[in-house]
Design a protein around this motif. Structure first.
Motif, PDB file in Angstrom:
ATOM      1  N   ASP A 153      60.151  31.051  51.203  1.00 43.87           N
ATOM      2  CA  ASP A 153      60.328  31.875  53.194  1.00 43.87           C
ATOM      3  C   ASP A 153      60.521  32.586  52.725  1.00 43.87           C
ATOM      4  O   ASP A 153      61.178  33.588  52.645  1.00 43.87           O
ATOM      5  CB  ASP A 153      60.808  31.425  53.807  1.00 43.87           C
ATOM      6  N   ALA A 154      59.681  33.897  51.723  1.00 43.43           N
ATOM      7  CA  ALA A 154      59.346  35.246  51.589  1.00 43.43           C
ATOM      8  C   ALA A 154      58.130  35.802  51.909  1.00 43.43           C
ATOM      9  O   ALA A 154      57.069  34.861  51.843  1.00 43.43           O
ATOM     10  CB  ALA A 154      59.716  35.650  49.809  1.00 43.43           C
ATOM     11  N   PRO A 155      58.576  37.094  52.478  1.00 40.62           N
ATOM     12  CA  PRO A 155      57.855  37.619  53.336  1.00 40.62           C
ATOM     13  C   PRO A 155      56.340  38.411  52.742  1.00 40.62           C
ATOM     14  O   PRO A 155      55.217  37.587  52.375  1.00 40.62           O
ATOM     15  CB  PRO A 155      57.905  39.084  53.669  1.00 40.62           C
ATOM     16  N   ALA A 156      56.087  38.319  50.892  1.00 39.35           N
ATOM     17  CA  ALA A 156      55.143  38.503  50.675  1.00 39.35           C
ATOM     18  C   ALA A 156      54.270  37.103  50.028  1.00 39.35           C
ATOM     19  O   ALA A 156      53.498  37.323  50.119  1.00 39.35           O
ATOM     20  CB  ALA A 156      56.195  39.584  48.774  1.00 39.35           C
ATOM     21  N   PHE A 157      55.177  36.068  49.712  1.00 38.92           N
ATOM     22  CA  PHE A 157      54.617  34.554  49.131  1.00 38.92           C
ATOM     23  C   PHE A 157      54.138  34.352  50.345  1.00 38.92           C
ATOM     24  O   PHE A 157      52.825  33.327  50.392  1.00 38.92           O
ATOM     25  CB  PHE A 157      56.046  34.170  48.798  1.00 38.92           C
ATOM     26  N   VAL A 158      54.635  34.129  51.804  1.00 39.33           N
ATOM     27  CA  VAL A 158      53.922  33.606  52.377  1.00 39.33           C
ATOM     28  C   VAL A 158      52.865  34.396  52.988  1.00 39.33           C
ATOM     29  O   VAL A 158      51.701  33.838  53.051  1.00 39.33           O
ATOM     30  CB  VAL A 158      55.053  33.953  54.248  1.00 39.33           C
ATOM     31  N   ARG A 159      52.943  35.914  52.942  1.00 43.05           N
ATOM     32  CA  ARG A 159      51.370  37.045  53.729  1.00 43.05           C
ATOM     33  C   ARG A 159      51.021  36.101  52.567  1.00 43.05           C
ATOM     34  O   ARG A 159      49.106  36.760  52.926  1.00 43.05           O
ATOM     35  CB  ARG A 159      51.979  38.343  53.598  1.00 43.05           C
ATOM     36  N   ARG A 160      50.637  36.391  51.102  1.00 43.72           N
ATOM     37  CA  ARG A 160      49.665  35.850  50.072  1.00 43.72           C
ATOM     38  C   ARG A 160      49.268  34.375  50.265  1.00 43.72           C
ATOM     39  O   ARG A 160      48.535  34.432  50.166  1.00 43.72           O
ATOM     40  CB  ARG A 160      50.230  36.024  48.214  1.00 43.72           C
ATOM     41  N   LEU A 202      53.011  34.388  61.188  1.00 44.30           N
ATOM     42  CA  LEU A 202      51.521  33.502  61.599  1.00 44.30           C
ATOM     43  C   LEU A 202      51.782  34.441  62.996  1.00 44.30           C
ATOM     44  O   LEU A 202      50.289  34.135  63.355  1.00 44.30           O
ATOM     45  CB  LEU A 202      52.055  32.012  61.929  1.00 44.30           C
ATOM     46  N   ASP A 203      53.017  34.856  63.725  1.00 46.44           N
ATOM     47  CA  ASP A 203      52.833  35.549  64.762  1.00 46.44           C
ATOM     48  C   ASP A 203      52.213  36.534  64.819  1.00 46.44           C
ATOM     49  O   ASP A 203      51.091  36.958  65.834  1.00 46.44           O
ATOM     50  CB  ASP A 203      54.189  35.252  65.408  1.00 46.44           C
ATOM     51  N   ARG A 204      52.225  37.304  63.677  1.00 44.73           N
ATOM     52  CA  ARG A 204      51.097  38.661  63.409  1.00 44.73           C
ATOM     53  C   ARG A 204      49.635  38.310  63.438  1.00 44.73           C
ATOM     54  O   ARG A 204      49.047  39.510  63.119  1.00 44.73           O
ATOM     55  CB  ARG A 204      51.506  39.720  61.876  1.00 44.73           C
ATOM     56  N   ARG A 205      49.256  37.484  62.236  1.00 47.93           N
ATOM     57  CA  ARG A 205      48.138  36.578  62.499  1.00 47.93           C
ATOM     58  C   ARG A 205      47.160  36.493  63.645  1.00 47.93           C
ATOM     59  O   ARG A 205      46.516  36.327  63.861  1.00 47.93           O
ATOM     60  CB  ARG A 205      47.583  35.910  61.427  1.00 47.93           C
ATOM     61  N   LEU A 230      57.517  32.639  58.183  1.00 47.11           N
ATOM     62  CA  LEU A 230      56.582  32.238  57.869  1.00 47.11           C
ATOM     63  C   LEU A 230      56.255  32.135  59.542  1.00 47.11           C
ATOM     64  O   LEU A 230      55.250  32.194  60.039  1.00 47.11           O
ATOM     65  CB  LEU A 230      56.539  30.339  57.871  1.00 47.11           C
ATOM     66  N   MET A 231      57.120  31.813  60.432  1.00 44.97           N
ATOM     67  CA  MET A 231      56.732  31.897  61.884  1.00 44.97           C
ATOM     68  C   MET A 231      55.965  33.497  62.364  1.00 44.97           C
ATOM     69  O   MET A 231      55.338  33.793  63.149  1.00 44.97           O
ATOM     70  CB  MET A 231      57.790  31.591  62.557  1.00 44.97           C
TER      71      MET A 231
END
Length: 431
Positions: free
Chosen positions: A115-122, A147-150, A143-144
């Protein structure tokens, strides 16, 4: 889509997780050295993958570990039957092996990223799920947020929130509300779970029951089962299923107490973590018993006292071999293991007092006299003896367990009905 603002504790968490990204390789290498990660797939934990995303609508289903994965597999199968591609993720090596054995053909399994921003975004940039179904309580902040941003819809399936977890989240009410407000629909297991989710800020909650009640009995390879039955012959069998440290000694003592009345007794101990097999083997030998590890001997020799089932995905075999099973994690303060699979097969279930992980399940089983509480080795020996020597007692208890489990079923259909509007929306958007 721009995400909603986060309260300070969650912003601090995101910052700390981003900073810790540089330490991830060292942490993952450490886990590899402990046998807790697959070195060939370690990139998945950082959001990398060698698997192409299939065309068309995709539903992402996530379960943390073995129990969650097993519970969502019937849901996965039904969703695939409706024509959706399925990405199934989990976080443990054991759950990945269960998914490989039991998931429907065509399901893509990946390890969930840290649950790190770069890993989740990738991860999300590659897979682009049209809907996320997260099992039980897997609400990781990064993660949440991503997902919310998308604008990806999130449904919490088989939602569970213990009183202990609820009390912890109450100390950070704004953070709890921020995370739960990003869940479009929370499908809770029980009324208590639903009330706790609502109290912490979940906007839409429905109580649909526990998916674990709709999981079919665990499979068993027929040829392997026949070979084991031939090797065991007419010996009575006591099973310790999913045991934790501190419980193996109790089962070994129960075996020693039973030997006076049942000299041919075979006790099978299946530790919750198979890598503990050597430790259990040593305990049994230290107690003066003949012990064999299944990882070294596919069949127990005739003089075996303790057969250590240090393998993965074979509980279905051992439940079918044993007339009675002690379910682990319940004599120690772990919270108990899932008794539903044993009940469906017809194995008499014994359990200790620490069963809060499945409190409602055990409560119904105990009330129907479909499971038996025990406190120590003497209790295990006493009720195991009754189950192994009194066919009427064994059959009455097994029948009561099946009846209790059947009465609590139906969560799968209710879950599918609840997510139907999201499935329809995906199809409409795809046209």
């Amino acid at each position: 889509m721009k995400g909603r603002p986060l309260p300070v504790p969650l912003r601090i968490y995101r910052g700390a997780a981003a900073a810790a990204t540089l330490l991830a390789p060292a942490w993952l290498n450490y886990r590899i050295s402990k046998g807790k990660e697959d070195p060939a797939r370690i990139g998945e934990r950082r959001g990398f993958t060698k698997v192409e995303r299939p065309r068309g609508p995709m539903i992402w289903v996530h379960g943390a570990s073995v129990g969650e994965i097993v519970s969502v597999l019937p849901l996965v199968e039904r969703l695939m039957g409706r024509g959706f591609a399925i990405l199934l993720t989990s976080g443990t090596l054991t759950s990945s092996r269960i998914a490989a054995r039991r998931a429907p053909r065509g399901v893509i399994h990946q390890f969930v990223p840290l649950d790190a921003p770069a890993f989740v975004r990738r991860f999300l940039d590659h897979w682009k799920p049209d809907l996320a179904l997260l099992a039980e309580s897997e609400l990781w902040p990064n993660l949440m947020t991503e997902l919310d941003r998308r604008g990806t819809s999130v449904v919490l399936v088989n939602g569970r929130l213990s009183l202990r977890s609820s009390e912890r989240w109450k100390r950070l009410p704004k953070s709890a509300r921020a995370l739960l407000s990003r869940v479009d629909l929370c499908l809770a297991q029980t009324q208590d779970d639903g009330a706790r989710f609502k109290a912490l800020g979940a906007p839409r909650v429905e109580v649909v029951g526990n998916l674990k009640f709709d999981v079919p009995a665990p499979p068993a390879d027929g040829a392997t089962l026949a070979r084991l039955q031939t090797a065991i012959a007419y010996r009575p069998v006591l099973l310790g299923a999913s045991t934790h440290p501190g419980e193996d000694e109790v089962l070994i003592e129960a075996h020693k107490q039973l030997r006076n009345e049942l000299p041919d007794l075979l006790t099978i101990i299946a530790p919750r973590h198979p890598e503990r097999g050597a430790d259990v083997h040593a305990l049994a030998q230290g107690a003066g018993l003949t012990a064999v590890q299944r990882s070294r001997a596919p069949l127990p020799p005739a003089d075996t006292d303790i057969y250590v089932a240090d393998t993965i995905g074979e509980l279905g075999l051992f439940y079918r071999l044993a007339g009675v099973a002690f379910l682990g994690g319940s004599l120690v303060r772990h919270g108990g293991q899932n008794p539903i699979e044993a009940a469906k097969i017809g194995t008499v279930v014994l359990h200790g007092p620490h069963i809060w992980n499945f409190g409602a399940v055990y409560g119904r089983l105990d009330a129907e006299r479909g499971a038996i509480p025990v406190a120590d080795a003497a209790d295990i020996a006493r009720f195991a003896f009754a189950s192994l020597t009194d066919p009427e007692f064994q059959e009455d208890t097994a029948h009561a367990a099946r009846r209790a489990v059947d009465l609590l079923g139906g969560a799968l259909e209710r879950t599918l009905n609840a997510v139907d509007p999201y499935l329809l929306q995906i199809r409409l958007e795809g046209k």
